[in-house]
Each structure stands twice: as C-alpha cells, then as structure tokens.
Design a protein around this motif. Structure first.
Motif, PDB file in Angstrom:
ATOM      1  N   GLY A 226       0.805  -1.200   0.000  1.00  0.00           N
ATOM      2  CA  GLY A 226       0.000   0.000   0.000  1.00  0.00           C
ATOM      3  C   GLY A 226       0.840   1.253   0.000  1.00  0.00           C
ATOM      4  N   ASN A 227       0.192   2.320   0.384  1.00  0.00           N
ATOM      5  CA  ASN A 227       0.846   3.616   0.433  1.00  0.00           C
ATOM      6  C   ASN A 227       0.412   4.323   1.713  1.00  0.00           C
ATOM      7  N   ASN A 228       0.618   5.608   1.783  1.00  0.00           N
ATOM      8  CA  ASN A 228       0.340   6.336   3.018  1.00  0.00           C
ATOM      9  C   ASN A 228      -1.147   6.476   3.337  1.00  0.00           C
ATOM     10  N   GLN A 229      -2.026   6.153   2.388  1.00  0.00           N
ATOM     11  CA  GLN A 229      -3.457   6.316   2.627  1.00  0.00           C
ATOM     12  C   GLN A 229      -4.259   5.036   2.485  1.00  0.00           C
ATOM     13  N   SER A 230      -3.843   4.122   1.631  1.00  0.00           N
ATOM     14  CA  SER A 230      -4.548   2.854   1.428  1.00  0.00           C
ATOM     15  C   SER A 230      -3.580   1.705   1.655  1.00  0.00           C
TER      16      SER A 230
ATOM     17  N   MET B  71      -7.240  -8.446  -8.520  1.00  0.00           N
ATOM     18  CA  MET B  71      -6.514  -8.518  -9.786  1.00  0.00           C
ATOM     19  C   MET B  71      -6.447  -7.154 -10.484  1.00  0.00           C
ATOM     20  N   ALA B  72      -7.428  -6.284 -10.206  1.00  0.00           N
ATOM     21  CA  ALA B  72      -7.453  -4.952 -10.823  1.00  0.00           C
ATOM     22  C   ALA B  72      -6.505  -3.972 -10.129  1.00  0.00           C
ATOM     23  N   LEU B  73      -6.011  -4.326  -8.949  1.00  0.00           N
ATOM     24  CA  LEU B  73      -5.085  -3.448  -8.248  1.00  0.00           C
ATOM     25  C   LEU B  73      -3.774  -3.342  -9.027  1.00  0.00           C
ATOM     26  N   PRO B  74      -3.127  -2.175  -8.996  1.00  0.00           N
ATOM     27  CA  PRO B  74      -1.782  -2.100  -9.589  1.00  0.00           C
ATOM     28  C   PRO B  74      -0.873  -3.103  -8.877  1.00  0.00           C
ATOM     29  N   SER B  75       0.072  -3.675  -9.580  1.00  0.00           N
ATOM     30  CA  SER B  75       0.931  -4.720  -8.997  1.00  0.00           C
ATOM     31  C   SER B  75       1.664  -4.233  -7.753  1.00  0.00           C
ATOM     32  N   ARG B  76       1.987  -2.940  -7.696  1.00  0.00           N
ATOM     33  CA  ARG B  76       2.682  -2.395  -6.523  1.00  0.00           C
ATOM     34  C   ARG B  76       1.798  -2.390  -5.269  1.00  0.00           C
ATOM     35  N   ASP B  77       0.468  -2.470  -5.449  1.00  0.00           N
ATOM     36  CA  ASP B  77      -0.466  -2.456  -4.324  1.00  0.00           C
ATOM     37  C   ASP B  77      -1.061  -3.824  -4.016  1.00  0.00           C
ATOM     38  N   ARG B  78      -0.761  -4.836  -4.827  1.00  0.00           N
ATOM     39  CA  ARG B  78      -1.372  -6.159  -4.662  1.00  0.00           C
ATOM     40  C   ARG B  78      -0.567  -6.999  -3.690  1.00  0.00           C
TER      41      ARG B  78
END
Length: 130
Positions: free
Chosen positions: A47-51, A122-129
């Motif tokens: 994830g990132n700083n928000q999700s 599967m629709a998530l960007p690979s960096r977020d999966r």
C-alpha cells in the motif's frame, strides 16, 4: 412538557428499541464473519500512506484506509496491529492502530473499508497487490 406527551415519547422510544435493524446498522449477519480477519494471520501487505491492502492466511484481501497519513508504508518490511480492547479480529468498519516498520514509528489509525473480491484484487496495480 405535558404528561401525555412524555408518556407518548417514552412509548415511541421503547418501540424503536424493538425495531429490526438493517444489516448495515450494526446488526449481526451471517456474512459478517466472512468480512473479518485475525490480525495475527496477516501474511502480506502492500500500500501507500493512505490505502493499505492486507492478505490473510485464508487468502482474503482487505482494504484499510488511514486517518490522515501513515508514513513509509510503501517502504516498510513489517506492520503490526495494536489491538483495541484485546481484540485481534478486525471486521469491515472496525478501526485499529497500526505500527509500521522496524523499529516502528508512531502508530497510525486505520479503518477496515472492505473485503476485496478476486476481480478487485486482480485490478489493483501490482505495486499495491499483496
């Protein structure tokens, strides 16, 4: 306030307490159990700083949203949940504190937004999966 009005208000309050609740209003449902995960069974996260997306041992993926900003999630190798009231099970709508990194920084608050479907994962960007 007249006595009749007071009695009517008390009666309406009592009846409202007996009214059935909609599933989204906190009423227990059969599917609520499948919308939960145990914090000690999180195998992966991204994830990132928000999700933040976490994958539980049963392969379910949950989306968490931060309140404000949760620093360095995208670079962290570890996260840990700080249980509220000793609860290690989080369900959709629940909030928790999250420790990010080793050594952990200040805890940030997160809320479990939803359990993702396989198509959403599967629709998530690979960096977020996870």
């Amino acid at each position: 306030m007249s006595r009749r009005l007071l009695i009517a208000a008390a009666g309406a309050t009592a009846l409202a307490a007996c009214a059935p609740m909609a599933p989204g209003d906190g009423a227990p449902t059969a599917s609520r159990g499948s919308q939960c995960f145990y914090t000690d069974q999180v195998d992966n996260f991204r994830g990132n700083n928000q999700s933040i997306y976490v994958r539980a041992r049963n392969k379910d993926v949950f989306e968490l949203q931060t309140f404000g900003m949760c620093s360095d999630v995208d670079f962290a190798f570890a996260i840990a949940f700080v249980p509220s009231g000793g609860l290690s099970r989080l369900c959709v709508g629940d909030t928790s504190r999250l420790l990010v990194g080793v050594p952990p920084r200040e805890p940030c608050r997160v809320q479990v937004v939803k359990k993702l479907t396989e198509a959403e994962v599967m629709a998530l960007p690979s960096r977020d999966r996870p």
